[in-house]
Design a protein around this motif. Sequence first.
Motif, mmCIF file in Angstrom:
data_model
loop_
_atom_site.group_PDB
_atom_site.id
_atom_site.type_symbol
_atom_site.label_atom_id
_atom_site.label_comp_id
_atom_site.label_asym_id
_atom_site.label_seq_id
_atom_site.Cartn_x
_atom_site.Cartn_y
_atom_site.Cartn_z
ATOM 1 N N LEU A 1 0.827 -1.205 0.000
ATOM 2 C CA LEU A 1 0.000 0.000 0.000
ATOM 3 C C LEU A 1 0.862 1.255 0.000
ATOM 4 C CD1 LEU A 1 -2.860 1.222 0.207
ATOM 5 C CD2 LEU A 1 -2.627 1.080 2.703
ATOM 6 N N SER A 2 1.918 1.254 0.801
ATOM 7 C CA SER A 2 2.802 2.423 0.879
ATOM 8 C C SER A 2 3.563 2.616 -0.426
ATOM 9 C CB SER A 2 3.782 2.257 2.045
ATOM 10 O OG SER A 2 3.100 2.070 3.272
ATOM 11 N N VAL A 3 4.074 1.521 -0.991
ATOM 12 C CA VAL A 3 4.805 1.626 -2.258
ATOM 13 C C VAL A 3 3.878 2.096 -3.380
ATOM 14 C CG1 VAL A 3 6.083 0.315 -3.987
ATOM 15 C CG2 VAL A 3 6.516 -0.092 -1.568
ATOM 16 N N ALA B 1 3.819 25.262 -8.865
ATOM 17 C CA ALA B 1 4.321 24.833 -10.163
ATOM 18 C C ALA B 1 3.214 24.296 -11.063
ATOM 19 C CB ALA B 1 5.414 23.786 -9.995
ATOM 20 N N GLY B 2 2.008 24.215 -10.512
ATOM 21 C CA GLY B 2 0.914 23.717 -11.320
ATOM 22 C C GLY B 2 0.677 22.244 -11.168
ATOM 23 N N SER B 3 1.473 21.545 -10.362
ATOM 24 C CA SER B 3 1.256 20.110 -10.171
ATOM 25 C C SER B 3 0.109 19.902 -9.229
ATOM 26 C CB SER B 3 2.524 19.457 -9.615
ATOM 27 O OG SER B 3 2.812 20.002 -8.362
ATOM 28 N N GLU B 4 -0.658 18.874 -9.455
ATOM 29 C CA GLU B 4 -1.846 18.620 -8.664
ATOM 30 C C GLU B 4 -1.480 17.996 -7.335
ATOM 31 O OE1 GLU B 4 -4.782 19.510 -9.583
ATOM 32 O OE2 GLU B 4 -4.450 20.029 -11.646
ATOM 33 N N SER B 5 -2.188 18.436 -6.303
ATOM 34 C CA SER B 5 -2.049 17.795 -5.007
ATOM 35 C C SER B 5 -3.201 16.859 -4.722
ATOM 36 C CB SER B 5 -1.981 18.856 -3.900
ATOM 37 O OG SER B 5 -3.171 19.612 -3.872
ATOM 38 N N ASP B 6 -4.023 16.643 -5.717
ATOM 39 C CA ASP B 6 -5.135 15.721 -5.582
ATOM 40 C C ASP B 6 -4.621 14.309 -5.388
ATOM 41 O OD1 ASP B 6 -7.382 14.280 -5.823
ATOM 42 O OD2 ASP B 6 -7.895 14.880 -7.857
ATOM 43 N N PRO B 7 -5.013 13.639 -4.310
ATOM 44 C CA PRO B 7 -4.467 12.323 -4.052
ATOM 45 C C PRO B 7 -4.977 11.268 -5.004
ATOM 46 C CG PRO B 7 -5.446 13.282 -2.070
ATOM 47 C CD PRO B 7 -5.865 14.099 -3.219
ATOM 48 N N GLY B 8 -4.365 11.178 -6.135
ATOM 49 C CA GLY B 8 -4.656 10.083 -7.038
ATOM 50 C C GLY B 8 -5.771 10.335 -8.009
ATOM 51 N N GLY B 9 -6.262 11.529 -8.142
ATOM 52 C CA GLY B 9 -7.324 11.791 -9.096
ATOM 53 C C GLY B 9 -7.542 13.267 -9.248
ATOM 54 N N ALA C 1 2.266 8.943 -6.468
ATOM 55 C CA ALA C 1 2.808 10.303 -6.420
ATOM 56 C C ALA C 1 3.764 10.560 -7.575
ATOM 57 C CB ALA C 1 3.528 10.527 -5.085
ATOM 58 N N LEU C 2 4.464 9.524 -8.022
ATOM 59 C CA LEU C 2 5.391 9.669 -9.140
ATOM 60 C C LEU C 2 4.664 9.766 -10.476
ATOM 61 C CD1 LEU C 2 8.362 9.652 -10.135
ATOM 62 C CD2 LEU C 2 8.194 7.154 -10.245
ATOM 63 N N LEU C 3 3.558 9.040 -10.633
ATOM 64 C CA LEU C 3 2.887 8.931 -11.929
ATOM 65 C C LEU C 3 1.717 9.879 -12.100
ATOM 66 C CD1 LEU C 3 2.832 5.031 -12.317
ATOM 67 C CD2 LEU C 3 4.481 6.649 -13.275
ATOM 68 N N ILE C 4 1.124 10.360 -11.006
ATOM 69 C CA ILE C 4 -0.106 11.144 -11.136
ATOM 70 C C ILE C 4 0.095 12.450 -11.895
ATOM 71 C CG2 ILE C 4 0.061 12.428 -8.961
ATOM 72 C CD1 ILE C 4 -3.082 10.755 -10.472
ATOM 73 N N PRO C 5 1.267 13.130 -11.803
ATOM 74 C CA PRO C 5 1.419 14.331 -12.652
ATOM 75 C C PRO C 5 1.319 14.023 -14.134
ATOM 76 C CG PRO C 5 3.059 14.338 -10.891
ATOM 77 C CD PRO C 5 2.408 12.992 -10.875
ATOM 78 N N ALA C 6 1.857 12.891 -14.573
ATOM 79 C CA ALA C 6 1.737 12.521 -15.983
ATOM 80 C C ALA C 6 0.285 12.244 -16.350
ATOM 81 C CB ALA C 6 2.599 11.293 -16.274
ATOM 82 N N VAL C 7 -0.460 11.623 -15.443
ATOM 83 C CA VAL C 7 -1.887 11.385 -15.699
ATOM 84 C C VAL C 7 -2.631 12.706 -15.875
ATOM 85 C CG1 VAL C 7 -4.008 10.418 -14.725
ATOM 86 C CG2 VAL C 7 -1.855 9.184 -14.473
ATOM 87 N N ILE D 1 -3.334 -2.090 -6.374
ATOM 88 C CA ILE D 1 -3.691 -0.879 -5.634
ATOM 89 C C ILE D 1 -3.378 0.360 -6.452
ATOM 90 C CG2 ILE D 1 -3.189 0.461 -3.556
ATOM 91 C CD1 ILE D 1 -2.565 -2.169 -2.132
ATOM 92 N N LEU D 2 -2.244 0.340 -7.164
ATOM 93 C CA LEU D 2 -1.836 1.500 -7.949
ATOM 94 C C LEU D 2 -2.857 1.819 -9.037
ATOM 95 C CD1 LEU D 2 0.282 3.631 -8.667
ATOM 96 C CD2 LEU D 2 1.457 1.897 -10.031
ATOM 97 N N ILE D 3 -3.438 0.791 -9.631
ATOM 98 C CA ILE D 3 -4.448 1.018 -10.681
ATOM 99 C C ILE D 3 -5.608 1.840 -10.129
ATOM 100 C CG2 ILE D 3 -6.144 -0.130 -12.138
ATOM 101 C CD1 ILE D 3 -4.141 -2.425 -12.469
ATOM 102 N N PHE D 4 -6.066 1.489 -8.936
ATOM 103 C CA PHE D 4 -7.188 2.219 -8.352
ATOM 104 C C PHE D 4 -6.774 3.603 -7.877
ATOM 105 C CE2 PHE D 4 -8.827 -2.099 -8.137
ATOM 106 C CZ PHE D 4 -10.153 -1.916 -8.502
ATOM 107 N N PHE D 5 -5.540 3.766 -7.399
ATOM 108 C CA PHE D 5 -5.080 5.091 -7.016
ATOM 109 C C PHE D 5 -5.054 6.039 -8.204
ATOM 110 C CE2 PHE D 5 -2.497 3.975 -2.951
ATOM 111 C CZ PHE D 5 -3.690 3.867 -2.257
ATOM 112 N N LEU D 6 -4.648 5.529 -9.365
ATOM 113 C CA LEU D 6 -4.544 6.381 -10.543
ATOM 114 C C LEU D 6 -5.887 6.650 -11.198
ATOM 115 C CD1 LEU D 6 -1.310 4.950 -12.260
ATOM 116 C CD2 LEU D 6 -1.522 6.984 -10.827
#
Length: 424
Positions: free
Chosen positions: A69-71, A387-395, A77-83, A195-200
């Motif tokens: 879950l932590s990983v 910087a314009g990056s989202e702080s939305d947790p996963g969405g 957090a690494l991939l959500i800006p690209a999303v 878990i990562l699929i649902f986070f994204l």
Amino acid sequence: MDDDTARTPGSLPSDPASHGSPLDADVARSVPKGFRVAAALSWRFLVIVAALYVIGEVVGYLPVVVIPLSVALLLAALLIPAVHRLMRIGLPQTLAAVIVLIGGLGVVGGLLTFVIIQFTEGLPALQQQVSQSLEQIEDWLINGPLHLQQTQIQDAINNGVQFIQDNQAAVTSSALTTAGTIGTFLTGFLLTLFILIFFLTSGNQIWTFLIRGVPRNVRDRADLAGRRGFTSLINYVRATAAVAVVDAVLIGVGLWIIGVPLVVPLSTLIFLGAFVPIIGAVVTGAVAVLVALVTNGFIASVIVLAIVVGVMQVEGNVLQPLLLGRSVRLHPLAVVLAITVGLTVAGIPGALLAVPLLAVLNAGIKSLVHGDEFEGDGDPVTGTDVAGSESDPGGTDHDDPNAASRDTNSDTTVTTGESDRSEE
């Protein structure tokens, strides 16, 4: 009646002993105020420590769930800006998340494939260099200052073989343990991916569901604190990736100058290991030193060791404290102590998760305490940083049914007395 007229001389309105017997009141008045405050703080501190201990025991009992879950949260957090970038050009969130996830897996798979290919191609030369190095070591043992006999060297080799045969059961048990560890790793990897699929794809809905467990009068402030904490986590992951690149490049250039084989695979290994603060780069650097020893000789291995130690000093004393500390707004001493405590308490997973946890807590607590005056973030309602990056947790909020009520005014001040607008 006025409170001041109702109090007796010398009594303390907040002192529980003032409501008891006269003897208790006399004893309370005899105890200095500093002692009473210290006692009140002490027992509350003990309650907090006990609660943290229970939480730690529960987490330690479920590492198979907690670690994936932590990983997954770190990877999100690494991939959500690209999303979010893909969503800005008009792609649906689910499609953007799938593209980013497949692309990330492709990059990791391609990197591992490239490392394996490079290692396979360099293996014959490596074997030849190892054979030559062993002959040089044997010649040094015989003709060098030790003046060993050939029979002594052979006896040492035979003793080593005999030791392995005598401890074959232990070796077999270690192999079985390793196989079990690999099975646990694969299970954790699949769970992390799931878990990562649902986070994204639906991270914002998950966060909105979780935040409903917070009381109404502080729900908006807790929502803001969580989003700012996730922004801090994004900054941490980016800074860690930058540190890993610097470690891999510096050590890789040093290996290339010395002429150590398998430079690219070793540099890649160092890059991946650097995501575990301090320990990962040390272990992977030790592998590079060992390869230099068996291929290029003792002098080359000493030079490689000096390079690795120098890079580790730069990482530990410059990159980690300054780059990480600046990105997550933590004091350099706090970064070093967090890594040390995490390593002591939970080993490598603790070292990996200590600083991001501290960063999230630091940003969240500051937001809870200072509200919209908390510096460093952008719009507190939309959840974007400077910087314009989202702080939305996963969405993003466009899929959130409550987003409209949160976005009515980007300058809205969140107070603890606000009711839940999304449910009115």
